[in-house]
Design a protein around this motif. Structure first.
Motif, PDB file in Angstrom:
ATOM      1  N   ASP A 120       0.695  -1.326  -0.123  1.00  0.00           N
ATOM      2  CA  ASP A 120       0.076   0.083   0.081  1.00  0.00           C
ATOM      3  C   ASP A 120       0.767   1.435   0.093  1.00  0.00           C
ATOM      4  N   HIS A 141       1.134   2.854  -3.429  1.00  0.00           N
ATOM      5  CA  HIS A 141      -0.258   3.781  -3.968  1.00  0.00           C
ATOM      6  C   HIS A 141       0.066   5.106  -4.145  1.00  0.00           C
ATOM      7  N   GLU A 143      -0.963   9.034  -4.282  1.00  0.00           N
ATOM      8  CA  GLU A 143      -2.011   9.697  -3.419  1.00  0.00           C
ATOM      9  C   GLU A 143      -3.351   9.621  -4.128  1.00  0.00           C
ATOM     10  N   LYS A 183      -5.177   6.302  -3.573  1.00  0.00           N
ATOM     11  CA  LYS A 183      -5.536   6.325  -2.111  1.00  0.00           C
ATOM     12  C   LYS A 183      -6.638   7.078  -2.050  1.00  0.00           C
ATOM     13  N   LYS A 184      -6.957   8.169  -2.654  1.00  0.00           N
ATOM     14  CA  LYS A 184      -8.139   9.115  -2.460  1.00  0.00           C
ATOM     15  C   LYS A 184      -9.238   8.421  -3.131  1.00  0.00           C
ATOM     16  N   HIS A 244     -10.518   5.776  -0.774  1.00  0.00           N
ATOM     17  CA  HIS A 244     -11.125   6.482   0.323  1.00  0.00           C
ATOM     18  C   HIS A 244     -12.546   6.814  -0.014  1.00  0.00           C
ATOM     19  N   HIS A 274      -7.844   3.258   7.999  1.00  0.00           N
ATOM     20  CA  HIS A 274      -7.394   2.729   6.824  1.00  0.00           C
ATOM     21  C   HIS A 274      -8.192   3.523   5.695  1.00  0.00           C
ATOM     22  N   PHE A 275      -7.468   3.529   4.638  1.00  0.00           N
ATOM     23  CA  PHE A 275      -7.919   4.522   3.608  1.00  0.00           C
ATOM     24  C   PHE A 275      -9.027   3.694   2.808  1.00  0.00           C
TER      25      PHE A 275
END
Length: 167
Positions: A32, A35, A37, A40-41, A44, A119-120
Motif C-alpha cells: 500500500d 499507491h 495519493e 488512495k483518495k 477512500h 485505513h484509506f
C-alpha cells in the motif's frame, strides 16, 4: 526468496506479512505504501481502481522486489494481486517469488473491514475486489484460510513453503 501475501482488503495481508517477516528474519514492505495519493483518495472515496491505476503501482512494487533480489535478501511484501496478470508483473520470470493467498468468505472479510479504523480503503469496495479477484490455485500460490489464527496461518505457510522446496 520473496513472499507476497495477497488477497482482498480485510484478509489480513499486513498482519500475516509482518509475522512471516518476523519468523523469516527479513524485511517487510506493505504494498500500500507504493499507491499514489490519487489512488488512495479514490479508494477512500469508494471508487474502485482501474487497471490503468494499478499498472504503475505494480511496476513500482516489482522494482522494489528486484532491489531485494539484487541485494540477495529474503523479503515479504503485501499486494492484493487480484488478477493473474498482476501476479505475472510482480513475479516476472522469477522462481523465487512465492504468493501466499489469504482466502476468506465475504461475511468474514466484511466483518473485519467494518471493525477496521484508520485505513484509506472504503469497505464498500469489498465486492468490487471480490468480483475482480482471479483466485490463484495451488500451482500459483500457497492458499491458506483466514479462519485460522494469525500464528496458525504463518505456521501453515511455512509448512507449505518447506514442502514446495523439498526435492
Amino acid at each position: 526468496m520473496i513472499l507476497i501475501a495477497m488477497g482482498v482488503s480485510g484478509a489480513g495481508k499486513t498482519r500475516i506479512g509482518e509475522l512471516l517477516a518476523e519468523r523469516l528474519r527479513c524485511t517487510f514492505t506493505d504494498g500500500d505504501v507504493f499507491h499514489s495519493e490519487a489512488s488512495k483518495k479514490k479508494m477512500h472515496d469508494g471508487i474502485a481502481l482501474t487497471d490503468e491505476d494499478r499498472w504503475p503501482w505494480l511496476r513500482t512494487i516489482r522494482e522494489a522486489i528486484e532491489a531485494k533480489q539484487r541485494a540477495h535478501e529474503t523479503a515479504v511484501f503485501t499486494c492484493s494481486s487480484l488478477k493473474r496478470a498482476y501476479r505475472d508483473v510482480l513475479r516476472g520470470n522469477d522462481r523465487d517469488v512465492c504468493f501466499v493467498y489469504l482466502k476468506g468468505t465475504f461475511a468474514m472479510l466484511h466483518e473485519r473491514l467494518a471493525s477496521r479504523t484508520g485505513h484509506f480503503f472504503d469497505p464498500s469496495l469489498l465486492q468490487s475486489q471480490l468480483d475482480t479477484l482471479e483466485e490463484p490455485g495451488p500451482d500459483e500460490a500457497i492458499v491458506v484460510s483466514i479462519e485460522l489464527a494469525p500464528e496458525q496461518i504463518v505456521d501453515e505457510v511455512l509448512k507449505q513453503l518447506e514442502a514446495r522446496r523439498a526435492p
